[in-house]
Design a protein around this motif. Sequence first.
Motif, PDB file in Angstrom:
ATOM      1  N   GLY A 249      24.344 -19.773 -18.370  1.00 45.23           N
ATOM      2  CA  GLY A 249      25.864 -19.293 -18.204  1.00 45.23           C
ATOM      3  C   GLY A 249      26.120 -19.529 -16.733  1.00 45.23           C
ATOM      4  O   GLY A 249      27.574 -19.054 -16.562  1.00 45.23           O
ATOM      5  N   LEU A 250      25.794 -20.349 -15.983  1.00 47.46           N
ATOM      6  CA  LEU A 250      26.229 -20.783 -14.825  1.00 47.46           C
ATOM      7  C   LEU A 250      27.566 -21.837 -15.017  1.00 47.46           C
ATOM      8  O   LEU A 250      27.379 -22.688 -15.950  1.00 47.46           O
ATOM      9  CB  LEU A 250      25.297 -21.324 -13.813  1.00 47.46           C
ATOM     10  N   ARG A 251      28.353 -21.763 -14.014  1.00 49.72           N
ATOM     11  CA  ARG A 251      29.264 -22.653 -13.842  1.00 49.72           C
ATOM     12  C   ARG A 251      29.008 -24.097 -13.141  1.00 49.72           C
ATOM     13  O   ARG A 251      28.742 -23.872 -11.806  1.00 49.72           O
ATOM     14  CB  ARG A 251      30.739 -22.234 -13.364  1.00 49.72           C
ATOM     15  N   VAL A 252      28.984 -24.946 -13.750  1.00 48.91           N
ATOM     16  CA  VAL A 252      28.076 -26.220 -13.319  1.00 48.91           C
ATOM     17  C   VAL A 252      29.050 -27.221 -13.141  1.00 48.91           C
ATOM     18  O   VAL A 252      29.757 -27.701 -13.944  1.00 48.91           O
ATOM     19  CB  VAL A 252      26.848 -26.642 -14.209  1.00 48.91           C
ATOM     20  N   THR A 253      29.319 -28.028 -11.737  1.00 49.65           N
ATOM     21  CA  THR A 253      29.972 -29.015 -11.844  1.00 49.65           C
ATOM     22  C   THR A 253      28.907 -30.121 -11.193  1.00 49.65           C
ATOM     23  O   THR A 253      28.200 -29.990 -10.133  1.00 49.65           O
ATOM     24  CB  THR A 253      30.892 -28.966 -10.584  1.00 49.65           C
ATOM     25  N   VAL A 254      28.934 -31.298 -11.809  1.00 44.29           N
ATOM     26  CA  VAL A 254      28.043 -32.363 -11.613  1.00 44.29           C
ATOM     27  C   VAL A 254      28.881 -33.630 -10.720  1.00 44.29           C
ATOM     28  O   VAL A 254      29.898 -34.099 -11.339  1.00 44.29           O
ATOM     29  CB  VAL A 254      27.397 -33.023 -12.780  1.00 44.29           C
ATOM     30  N   LEU A 255      28.499 -33.860  -9.577  1.00 45.53           N
ATOM     31  CA  LEU A 255      29.159 -34.958  -8.889  1.00 45.53           C
ATOM     32  C   LEU A 255      28.547 -36.238  -8.684  1.00 45.53           C
ATOM     33  O   LEU A 255      27.443 -36.434  -8.367  1.00 45.53           O
ATOM     34  CB  LEU A 255      29.303 -34.519  -7.268  1.00 45.53           C
ATOM     35  N   GLU A 256      29.117 -37.353  -9.407  1.00 44.96           N
ATOM     36  CA  GLU A 256      28.301 -38.719  -9.612  1.00 44.96           C
ATOM     37  C   GLU A 256      29.160 -39.751  -8.706  1.00 44.96           C
ATOM     38  O   GLU A 256      30.398 -39.896  -8.970  1.00 44.96           O
ATOM     39  CB  GLU A 256      28.531 -38.847 -10.736  1.00 44.96           C
ATOM     40  N   ARG A 257      28.451 -40.540  -8.006  1.00 42.90           N
ATOM     41  CA  ARG A 257      29.251 -41.239  -7.139  1.00 42.90           C
ATOM     42  C   ARG A 257      29.763 -42.518  -7.836  1.00 42.90           C
ATOM     43  O   ARG A 257      30.620 -43.294  -7.537  1.00 42.90           O
ATOM     44  CB  ARG A 257      28.576 -41.668  -5.942  1.00 42.90           C
ATOM     45  N   GLY A 258      28.754 -42.901  -8.893  1.00 40.38           N
ATOM     46  CA  GLY A 258      29.199 -43.982  -9.877  1.00 40.38           C
ATOM     47  C   GLY A 258      30.425 -43.758 -10.947  1.00 40.38           C
ATOM     48  O   GLY A 258      30.737 -42.669 -11.001  1.00 40.38           O
ATOM     49  N   ALA A 259      30.553 -44.932 -11.618  1.00 40.83           N
ATOM     50  CA  ALA A 259      31.913 -44.659 -12.580  1.00 40.83           C
ATOM     51  C   ALA A 259      31.058 -44.194 -13.963  1.00 40.83           C
ATOM     52  O   ALA A 259      31.751 -43.930 -14.882  1.00 40.83           O
ATOM     53  CB  ALA A 259      32.329 -46.066 -12.850  1.00 40.83           C
ATOM     54  N   VAL A 260      29.761 -44.377 -14.193  1.00 40.36           N
ATOM     55  CA  VAL A 260      29.032 -43.968 -15.276  1.00 40.36           C
ATOM     56  C   VAL A 260      27.821 -42.902 -15.068  1.00 40.36           C
ATOM     57  O   VAL A 260      27.479 -43.340 -13.974  1.00 40.36           O
ATOM     58  CB  VAL A 260      28.639 -45.267 -16.171  1.00 40.36           C
ATOM     59  N   PRO A 261      27.517 -42.052 -16.148  1.00 40.57           N
ATOM     60  CA  PRO A 261      26.329 -41.376 -15.541  1.00 40.57           C
ATOM     61  C   PRO A 261      24.997 -42.050 -16.092  1.00 40.57           C
ATOM     62  O   PRO A 261      24.934 -43.070 -16.797  1.00 40.57           O
ATOM     63  CB  PRO A 261      26.218 -40.426 -16.877  1.00 40.57           C
ATOM     64  N   ALA A 262      23.874 -42.016 -15.376  1.00 37.90           N
ATOM     65  CA  ALA A 262      22.452 -42.171 -15.540  1.00 37.90           C
ATOM     66  C   ALA A 262      22.335 -43.728 -15.909  1.00 37.90           C
ATOM     67  O   ALA A 262      21.871 -44.420 -16.953  1.00 37.90           O
ATOM     68  CB  ALA A 262      22.037 -41.426 -16.763  1.00 37.90           C
TER      69      ALA A 262
ATOM     70  N   GLU B 244      32.225 -35.060 -12.875  1.00 41.08           N
ATOM     71  CA  GLU B 244      33.165 -35.633 -11.956  1.00 41.08           C
ATOM     72  C   GLU B 244      32.362 -37.085 -11.686  1.00 41.08           C
ATOM     73  O   GLU B 244      31.611 -37.212 -10.973  1.00 41.08           O
ATOM     74  CB  GLU B 244      33.655 -34.846 -10.762  1.00 41.08           C
ATOM     75  N   PHE B 245      32.979 -38.185 -12.040  1.00 36.44           N
ATOM     76  CA  PHE B 245      32.721 -39.583 -11.604  1.00 36.44           C
ATOM     77  C   PHE B 245      33.619 -40.112 -10.339  1.00 36.44           C
ATOM     78  O   PHE B 245      34.582 -39.563 -10.083  1.00 36.44           O
ATOM     79  CB  PHE B 245      32.729 -40.708 -12.804  1.00 36.44           C
ATOM     80  N   ASP B 246      32.954 -41.307  -9.905  1.00 31.89           N
ATOM     81  CA  ASP B 246      33.428 -41.610  -8.843  1.00 31.89           C
ATOM     82  C   ASP B 246      33.735 -40.767  -7.730  1.00 31.89           C
ATOM     83  O   ASP B 246      34.931 -40.553  -7.135  1.00 31.89           O
ATOM     84  CB  ASP B 246      34.908 -42.350  -9.304  1.00 31.89           C
ATOM     85  N   SER B 247      32.894 -40.004  -7.346  1.00 34.99           N
ATOM     86  CA  SER B 247      33.072 -38.892  -6.607  1.00 34.99           C
ATOM     87  C   SER B 247      31.796 -38.911  -5.717  1.00 34.99           C
ATOM     88  O   SER B 247      30.914 -38.028  -5.489  1.00 34.99           O
ATOM     89  CB  SER B 247      32.834 -37.571  -7.392  1.00 34.99           C
ATOM     90  N   PRO B 248      31.576 -39.947  -4.534  1.00 35.55           N
ATOM     91  CA  PRO B 248      30.651 -40.102  -3.816  1.00 35.55           C
ATOM     92  C   PRO B 248      30.606 -38.652  -2.785  1.00 35.55           C
ATOM     93  O   PRO B 248      31.878 -38.584  -2.346  1.00 35.55           O
ATOM     94  CB  PRO B 248      30.825 -41.460  -3.241  1.00 35.55           C
ATOM     95  N   VAL B 249      29.366 -38.433  -2.599  1.00 40.24           N
ATOM     96  CA  VAL B 249      29.397 -37.239  -1.562  1.00 40.24           C
ATOM     97  C   VAL B 249      29.686 -37.802  -0.052  1.00 40.24           C
ATOM     98  O   VAL B 249      28.793 -38.615   0.530  1.00 40.24           O
ATOM     99  CB  VAL B 249      28.231 -36.482  -1.603  1.00 40.24           C
ATOM    100  N   GLU B 250      30.651 -37.391   0.744  1.00 37.81           N
ATOM    101  CA  GLU B 250      30.752 -37.803   2.062  1.00 37.81           C
ATOM    102  C   GLU B 250      30.239 -37.098   3.092  1.00 37.81           C
ATOM    103  O   GLU B 250      29.541 -37.310   3.951  1.00 37.81           O
ATOM    104  CB  GLU B 250      32.472 -37.789   2.436  1.00 37.81           C
TER     105      GLU B 250
END
Length: 426
Positions: A52-65, A155-161
């Motif tokens: 039940g948590l609202r989850v956002t995944v931030l991935e620096r690349g254009a595709v997962p895994a 969210e893809f293409d989202s590198p953590v600054e």
Amino acid sequence: MTTSSNPVPAPARVPYGLAGTKKHVDESQADVLVLGAGASGLICAREAAGRGLRVTVLERGAVPARKLAISGGGKANFTNRRVTSQGYRCDGPEGSDFCAPALQAFAPAAIQRMVRQWRLPFEEREHGQLFLTVPAQKLVQALMTDCRQRGCRIEFDSPVETLNFSDGIFVVHTPARVWRAPAVVLAMGSPAWPQAGGSGHGYRLAQQLGHSLVPPCPALTPLLLPQGHILTSLSGISLPVRISAETHHWQDHLLFTHSGLSGPAALKASLFWESGMQIRVNFLPDRGFKALLDAPEAGKQTPRTLLGRLLPQRLADALLPQENARKKIAELSRATRNSLVESVHAHSLLPVGAAGLKKAEACRGGVQTGEINAQTMQSRLCPGLFITGELLDVTGLLGGYNLHWAWASGMAAGKALPLPAVQCGS
């Protein structure tokens, strides 16, 4: 880093992705931010969203895994039936016992059940390794489908600054947006296999939040022999051996290369090898060379001829001292015969190094496990921070151990992430 014990009001818990609800959700808010869409991050997000948590995944690349999609030769060696904590190296105060709670809570049978639920066929290979019989990309797709069906935002293409923590809230800056959440999961992997997206950025973020590192170095990687070593002339020869690195030993295939030792046996040894440590190899793990030398009918033969029937002749010639290899066995003293036996059954090698991260399947070292709760993967130093997978100082043997650790540690965090308090009227 600052912390506060004052509770922070939680936003209304409205799942992402539901029609007609987007206007009620501040898109920069989440209950948990998972940094990294690899195996560990996705299974953590799947579990947390299912609770039940609202989850956002931030991935620096254009595709997962990306690593998962090409692992196991593209067939994903997704676990091993023999997984136990003894199959891992951790240099923290608890040693490999740190792994035990998560591995017990999510055993190999658990991931097998999930793979069956996703209707992905698999097979068992030698040493308990379980591989898909369909492309690993299908496993990635199944994880992604589950995450999205449970309401995860990815969210893809989202590198953590930048990643900051203040007054109970994490603030994550990406190029396009600022994200806020009371909990963050670092699941960004290690610098191993950079051609598949590996980087050390997760280590730096963990350090910024107060964590210390066991120095990272390549693991599950070929071992290098001195230039001109006689065994480097055997490039291409592969055979089953028993290999030892101090008290650790395995029986598996060894491959000679132009620069040293590779194949599963060498890669396993590299996990525990340290600079200056000798490696011992038994080239006839299932035969007794001493008994063959001592047999009455062997007296008129030469050690070279006898060993050449059991091993590739080039290898036999490299192992046996030339001054004795062509003499009749009956002419050799007991001490000489014993030295020949040692050359075959306890051949000592001193590697000069290990191949780098580009050839390493994993990275040894990482966030100190003494700073992490072994049951939950939550930081003992920064409340609300969870660290999973290869970012931790946990490295497993070749053969599905590291991917299983990604599942087990990600599940531990996903189950432990706190549910935010629901405000009145929400």
